[in-house]
Design an enzyme around this catalytic site. Structure first.
Site, short mmCIF file in Angstrom:
data_model
loop_
_atom_site.label_atom_id
_atom_site.label_comp_id
_atom_site.label_asym_id
_atom_site.label_seq_id
_atom_site.Cartn_x
_atom_site.Cartn_y
_atom_site.Cartn_z
N LYS A 260 0.80 -1.22 0.00
CA LYS A 260 0.00 0.00 0.00
C LYS A 260 0.84 1.28 0.00
CE LYS A 260 -3.98 -2.16 2.22
NZ LYS A 260 -4.94 -2.11 3.36
N ASP B 4 -9.50 2.92 2.89
CA ASP B 4 -9.35 2.24 4.17
C ASP B 4 -9.74 3.14 5.35
OD1 ASP B 4 -8.55 -0.29 3.38
OD2 ASP B 4 -6.42 0.19 3.41
N GLY C 39 0.45 -0.25 6.15
CA GLY C 39 -0.51 0.60 5.47
C GLY C 39 -1.84 0.70 6.19
N ARG D 294 5.87 -5.02 16.86
CA ARG D 294 7.00 -5.90 17.18
C ARG D 294 8.30 -5.27 16.71
NH1 ARG D 294 4.91 -11.45 14.57
NH2 ARG D 294 4.41 -9.95 12.91
#
Length: 223
Positions: free
Chosen positions: A20, A56, A83, A104
């Site tokens: 993305k 999104d 993204g 992480r």
């Protein structure tokens, strides 16, 4: 390298993780919102031009506001630094939420945190007690990672609401852990359908039925 040898009857393309952000440099035009977010999930083919959009962010926030009346001042934890996390953070900041990133890879979290001026922490041993909302914006819980969890029920204990952007499977292990912790939950299927509606409008100029799209998506995912 990009090729112009495309079937120009094609209305557009959907872009998924992990492409993305990388796709931005291949486009002829990018909408301002997608530029701010730094991610494109929707490409519209316009004559011989490739135009990038981000559906999104709107698709993420729409189902959330049906569960939480106002996000203003809410403490929100976003797990992930890709993204999907970019779109979520951008949308949450527009709603005046207080966002903390967890990942992480702390270096990726730092890069995204600095881009949006939000705090960031390592996901290892994180506790989400007293957070109003915890969001999984990673692929953990789907595909080859279906058995992996971004957080456990113990870590989620005390959080108000949990939102998993993973939509396959529809009921993820993360959502099951959230239920054990007594949290409200929002499924990734809701975001999938909401953002897909916006994509359909961009590609066709027509507004589809959300109910039809929701039933079709659920059926395709085996529910």
């Amino acid at each position: 390298p990009r090729t112009r040898e495309l079937d120009w009857n094609l209305r557009g393309l959907s872009v998924t993780a992990p492409h993305k952000s990388a796709v931005l440099e291949l486009l002829d035009w990018i909408e301002p919102t997608a530029k701010e977010i730094g991610a494109v999930n929707t490409i519209v083919v316009d004559d011989d031009k490739l135009r990038g959009f981000n559906t999104d962010a709107a698709g993420f926030i729409e189902p959330l506001l049906k569960v939480i009346d106002s996000l203003s001042g809410s403490r929100v934890a976003v797990i992930g630094a890709g993204g999907a996390a970019r779109a979520a953070v951008w949308a949450l900041l527009k709603q005046q939420a207080a966002v903390t990133l967890f990942a992480r890879d702390v270096d990726k979290a730092r890069t995204l945190g600095q881009a949006f001026d939000v705090s960031y922490e390592s996901l290892s041993s994180a506790s989400f007690t007293n957070y109003d909302l915890v969001i999984n914006a990673t692929p953990l819980g789907s595909g080859e990672l279906v058995d992996q969890l971004p957080a456990t029920a113990k870590q989620l204990d005390g959080a108000r609401c949990v939102y998993d952007l993973v939509y396959n499977p529809i009921e993820t292990r993360f959502l099951q852990e959230a239920c054990k912790a007594g949290c409200k939950t929002v499924r990734g299927l809701e975001m999938l359908v909401a953002q897909a509606k916006n994509q359909f409008e961009l590609w066709t100029g027509q507004t589809p039925s959300l109910n039809v799209m929701h039933h079709a998506a659920a059926a395709a995912l085996g529910q």
